[in-house]
Design an enzyme around this catalytic site. Structure first.
Site, mmCIF file in Angstrom:
data_model
loop_
_atom_site.group_PDB
_atom_site.id
_atom_site.type_symbol
_atom_site.label_atom_id
_atom_site.label_comp_id
_atom_site.label_asym_id
_atom_site.label_seq_id
_atom_site.Cartn_x
_atom_site.Cartn_y
_atom_site.Cartn_z
ATOM 1 N N ASP A 1 1.663 1.674 10.613
ATOM 2 C CA ASP A 1 0.981 1.750 9.330
ATOM 3 C C ASP A 1 -0.489 2.126 9.580
ATOM 4 O OD1 ASP A 1 1.622 0.963 6.312
ATOM 5 O OD2 ASP A 1 -0.386 0.212 6.747
ATOM 6 N N TYR B 1 -7.445 1.953 1.585
ATOM 7 C CA TYR B 1 -6.815 3.124 0.994
ATOM 8 C C TYR B 1 -7.862 4.034 0.358
ATOM 9 C CZ TYR B 1 -2.148 1.188 1.647
ATOM 10 O OH TYR B 1 -0.992 0.712 2.207
ATOM 11 N N HIS C 1 9.851 -0.076 8.224
ATOM 12 C CA HIS C 1 8.425 0.177 8.427
ATOM 13 C C HIS C 1 7.724 -0.929 9.210
ATOM 14 C CE1 HIS C 1 4.625 2.091 7.516
ATOM 15 N NE2 HIS C 1 4.170 1.020 6.902
#
Length: 488
Positions: free
Chosen positions: A262, A407, A464
């Site tokens: 990630d 982000y 993930h």
């Protein structure tokens, strides 16, 4: 009609047919000329496009200018303390009273029920979540879980103005032939250091057939959990890479291995690119090349998927299905890239809201088929305590907003990220490919960024959150990768 007249008629007819044949021949020749011209033009255009793509892929831009000591703390206070301080996780009595009060408020609310037979396709299923919530109220022991979270040694040190939290776990090795090597483990969102608790004991335990074992350093990324957040915008994954490198230097490690998934993948990849003489090897469980040319190749590959994707064809194609999945499941990313503070207020106001938001990501990113199950498939892959520990770390620290800001910083630094994606790193790299990872790329695309890709571990399972979901497979892959890096 006389013989001569018949001959004249036949001659006229032959002349007419000859003219028509000549006309048809000329027309046919014209069509072939058009086809030939079109093919030539198309070939030229495709050649130019291929050359442009080749030039772009092979062109290596200059590294962005990086300040190795950029200060991210309060401007009016320059902290020069380089000490390493022991730290302990505590779920305070006040926090427990507050969260139980909020639990009771939620329990009394009239709650809308999910549609029958929709699973989690509309989001968190009400029936599946109520089972999770019930476990949280009646089974989760704050005191025992805090004790569990402190099973490894925690520390705090100030790096570039920010207090950085990390776990530092050293192996106990009696065999002098077994070398201890440093390994930096990097998490992402909405994960945390909790992802690695089940895999750490495997990494610090000598393994048969291996002449080394790991000394593990697991930091909380800046703004996550117990690590302090930046006081101004701009702390992107590239600049976090510098902080993580300086942390390793603080601990006395000038050479080390890096593992990431990630956001941890991005940070680790940047570390390998910026500091190739310090990073001994890079292991990733998000094996992807995030350059625009990699995505262009993926899209063009839909013309001949098996040629581009090879054995990964079912994980990369059809493009339409993948785009549909991204559009359906990545709305959270758009929100966090644009208004992280807005959603952060809502999530920090309610532990139940925070839990549902995080659980939804774990549900679908572990296995997209989970959305068709009432319980979201979470009990199939994780214990309730594992999921709650991760949620509680966010809640207890009030860090969900500052964590989501990464982000926004990633979007703001997208031009620099593309430059970094175009700079190959010579560092030995290993890819762990699990079936339900969000992005898949074949080796030839990975090698545009990681030309020294020395091997891969592939599995027909997993998603993930590799270390969190599959600690044994994760540890085995890391061991194998480092053994290959070391050429043992």
């Amino acid at each position: 009609m006389g013989k001569k007249d018949k001959q004249n008629v036949k001659s006229a007819k032959d002349k007419k047919e000859g003219k028509e044949n000549a006309k048809d021949s000329k027309k046919s020749s014209g069509c072939w000329n058009v086809i030939l011209l079109t093919s030539t033009v198309m070939s030229i255009l495709l050649s130019i496009a291929a050359f442009q793509l080749y030039s772009c892929v092979t062109h290596v831009p200059e590294l962005p200018a990086i300040d190795l000591n950029e200060y991210w703390g309060p401007k009016d206070t320059v902290i020069k303390d380089t000490s390493i301080r022991p730290y302990r996780i505590v779920f305070t009595d006040t926090m427990q009273e507050e969260i139980r009060h909020l639990f009771e408020m939620y329990r009394r609310l009239e709650k809308p029920r999910s549609f029958n037979e929709t699973g989690w396709s509309y989001g968190v299923n009400s029936e599946g979540f109520i089972e999770f919530f019930t476990e949280w109220i009646f089974t989760y022991s704050f005191r025992e879980r805090a004790k569990f979270l402190n099973k490894f040694d925690h520390f705090m040190t100030n790096v570039q103005g920010l207090d950085i939290h990390f776990m530092h776990v050293k192996p106990k090795v009696d065999n002098k032939n077994v070398k201890v090597v440093p390994l930096l483990l990097l998490h992402g969102w909405p994960g945390s250091i909790r992802e690695f608790y089940e895999t750490i004991p495997r990494l610090i335990t000598p393994k048969k057939g291996y002449k080394f074992v790991f000394e593990v350093i697991v930091p909380s990324l800046p703004g996550f959990i117990y690590s302090q957040a930046a006081t101004r915008p701009g702390l992107s994954t590239l600049k976090i890479a510098v902080i993580m490198r300086n942390l390793m230097h603080r601990l006395g490690h000038k050479n080390f291995y890096v593992q990431g998934g990630d956001f941890g993948h991005s940070v680790g990849s940047h570390m390998a690119t910026l500091f190739p003489k310090e990073v001994l090897g890079f292991h990733t469980n998000l094996p992807a090349n995030f350059s625009k040319y990699a995505y262009l190749t993926w899209i063009l590959g839909s013309i001949w998927p098996s040629f581009v994707a090879g054995e990964q064809v079912d994980r990369m194609y059809p493009v339409a299905d993948k785009i549909k999945f991204f559009l359906e499941e990545f709305g959270y990313m758009h929100l966090q890239m644009t208004k992280p503070d807005t959603i952060g207020i809502a999530l920090q106001d309610s532990p139940v809201g925070l839990a549902s938001y995080i659980l939804d990501r774990f549900m679908v990113f572990t296995d997209p088929a989970n959305k068709n199950r009432l319980e979201g498939g979470l009990d199939k892959y994780y214990s309730i305590n594992k999921l709650l520990d991760n949620i509680m770390l966010y809640w207890a620290t009030g860090s969900i907003t500052t964590a989501m800001r990464l982000y926004k910083e990633s979007l703001a630094s997208s031009d620099v990220e593309q430059i970094m994606a175009s700079i190959p790193t010579p560092v030995p790299t290993w890819a762990l490919r699990l079936k339900h990872e969000l992005v898949h790329h074949p080796d030839f695309i990975l090698r545009w960024k990681y030309p020294n890709l020395v091997g891969t571990s592939a599995a027909d399972y997993g998603g993930h959150f590799a270390a969190f979901e599959r600690p044994k497979a994760f540890a085995d892959s890391v061991f194998l990768a480092v053994k290959t890096f070391r050429r043992e």
